[in-house]
Design an enzyme around this catalytic site. Structure first.
Site, PDB file in Angstrom:
ATOM      1  N   GLY A  50     -20.859 -37.267  -8.301  1.00  0.00           N
ATOM      2  CA  GLY A  50     -20.437 -35.867  -8.439  1.00  0.00           C
ATOM      3  C   GLY A  50     -20.431 -35.254  -6.904  1.00  0.00           C
ATOM      4  CB  SER A  92     -27.233 -35.486  -1.693  1.00  0.00           C
ATOM      5  OG  SER A  92     -28.016 -35.554  -2.988  1.00  0.00           O
ATOM      6  CB  SER A  94     -30.609 -34.344  -6.677  1.00  0.00           C
ATOM      7  OG  SER A  94     -30.197 -35.485  -5.757  1.00  0.00           O
ATOM      8  CB  THR A  97     -28.262 -39.395  -4.042  1.00  0.00           C
ATOM      9  OG1 THR A  97     -28.537 -38.577  -4.907  1.00  0.00           O
ATOM     10  CG2 THR A  97     -27.539 -40.631  -4.258  1.00  0.00           C
ATOM     11  NE  ARG A 144     -21.287 -34.953 -15.306  1.00  0.00           N
ATOM     12  CZ  ARG A 144     -22.446 -35.035 -15.708  1.00  0.00           C
ATOM     13  NH1 ARG A 144     -23.440 -35.459 -14.486  1.00  0.00           N
ATOM     14  NH2 ARG A 144     -23.112 -35.278 -17.003  1.00  0.00           N
ATOM     15  CD  GLU A 229     -20.900 -38.733 -13.526  1.00  0.00           C
ATOM     16  OE1 GLU A 229     -22.030 -38.324 -13.525  1.00  0.00           O
ATOM     17  OE2 GLU A 229     -20.171 -38.917 -12.520  1.00  0.00           O
ATOM     18  CG  HIS A 245       4.110 -51.874  -3.959  1.00  0.00           C
ATOM     19  ND1 HIS A 245       5.385 -52.449  -3.370  1.00  0.00           N
ATOM     20  CD2 HIS A 245       4.095 -50.521  -3.719  1.00  0.00           C
ATOM     21  CE1 HIS A 245       6.150 -51.478  -2.896  1.00  0.00           C
ATOM     22  NE2 HIS A 245       5.544 -50.454  -3.416  1.00  0.00           N
ATOM     23  CE  LYS A 339     -28.793 -40.686  -8.689  1.00  0.00           C
ATOM     24  NZ  LYS A 339     -28.279 -39.477  -8.790  1.00  0.00           N
TER      25      LYS A 339
END
Ligand code: PA5
Length: 345
Positions: A50, A92, A94, A97, A144, A229, A245, A339
């Site tokens: 996100g 980030s 939070s 990460t 997100r 998500e 292609h 995580k």
């Protein structure tokens, strides 16, 4: 109304608030720290999931507007070209990460001109300790659902540093359009928005292959990720002309599993005539092989409006789908598990 719908309903306001926050922080704190941030030779946005969406969209938006390369880094390692002449945004939500923290440390080592955007965590702490300009954004949302806060501050910083000029009218059209779309998309059943209802019916048990032109690549990736998500369904994306292609050879086969796929086209009325022709030919070849073709159009005049109109429509579709499937779009237990299992960084 679910919590995610509430967040999404605030998107137009969040865009305005994000612009305000970035302007304030820039004037009060950042401007004095970044005199050396002008005239860099490239721009790089670091972040994942996100928090990377803002970078993907920035890259598309700047494509024709800027004469230096713009990259997005979604890994631990910075690309070789990132050096003291590169302006690096480290995003980030939070702030914790690990891939993004690793990029941040590398950007410091390489003496890049760094700006961070986060709601807190280690990234905020490290920015403070290293005297790095940080745009602190509101806490308490799923990453997100904070796209506006992770995207608009980069635009503001780039404008303040003289990299781009943003027309007031472009921002105004975008906010107006997002308000209109919110009213239409928030309750498609009630508002009788047949295009979204038709798409939701299709999405019940099919895999969308999202196809768009290069300039809307970030929107396609965002929609794929929102399906993953929020709605917890598989989704894939590709771009045209590139698909002509490679994938076209597989899509034109009579493969039993292709009937589980439908083509979701993200379209724009400003597509060139060659691109339009390619899309028509592609549809003609694959129509009977996949389970149908669905088109969502961008709206507005300015490129920012057209990109964000598609992004916002897609966001609503992903959460309406979650609702139909009786899924809460907010929890992402496996992302959290990975995580957690990776442990302390
Ligand atoms: O949408 C999500 O919750 C994820 O894709 C996160 O954005 C991703 O895991 C990275 O976390 P953060 O945005 O806090 O850096």
């Amino acid at each position: 109304m679910t919590k995610m719908e509430e967040f999404l309903g605030k998107f137009p306001n969040q865009c305005e608030e994000a612009i305000r926050i970035a302007n304030d922080i820039f004037e009060q704190r950042i401007s004095r720290d970044i005199s050396g941030y002008r005239d860099r030779r490239g721009i790089l946005v670091c972040g994942v999931g996100g928090s990377a969406a803002g970078g993907d969209i920035l890259k598309d938006y700047l494509y024709k507007k800027i004469d230096i390369p713009v990259g997005v880094n979604k890994d631990y390692e910075l690309p070789g070209y990132a050096d003291s002449r590169t302006l690096v945004f480290v995003n980030s939500y939070s702030g914790n990460t690990e891939e993004t923290l690793s990029s941040f440390m590398q950007a410091l080592d390489r003496k890049c001109s760094v700006v961070t955007i986060t709601s807190g965590g280690k990234l905020y702490q490290l920015s403070k300790e290293n005297n790095i300009p940080c745009i602190r954004i509101p806490q308490g949302m799923p990453p997100r659902a904070t796209f506006a806060y992770l995207f608009f501050p980069m635009l503001i910083v780039l404008e303040k540093l003289g990299y781009i000029r943003i027309q007031k009218e472009e921002i105004q059209e975008t906010i107006r359009m997002l308000e209109d779309l919110k009213a239409k998309c928030k309750d498609p059943e009630k508002n009788g928005d047949n295009s979204i209802i038709g798409l939701l019916d299709k999405l019940q048990d099919r895999i969308p292959l999202i196809l768009t032109s290069e300039i809307f690549k970030g929107c396609a990736w965002r929609l794929k990720s929102q399906f993953n998500e929020n709605s917890k369904i598989l989704a894939f994306c590709s771009t045209i002309p590139e698909l002509n292609h490679n994938e076209i050879e597989a899509l034109s086969q009579n493969l039993p599993y292709s009937k589980n796929v439908f083509l979701l086209l993200l379209r724009d009325r400003f597509e060139s005539s060659r691109l339009k022709k390619r899309i028509e030919i592609t549809i003609k070849i694959v129509r009977d092989r996949v389970d149908g073709v669905f088109e969502l159009y961008s709206e507005g005049e300015h490129i920012l409006t057209r990109i964000l109109s598609l992004l916002h429509k897609g966001d609503w579709v992903s959460i309406h789908l979650a609702k139909r499937k009786k899924i809460d779009p907010i929890p992402t237990p496996k992302i959290d598990l990975i995580k957690k299992e990776l442990g302390q960084y």
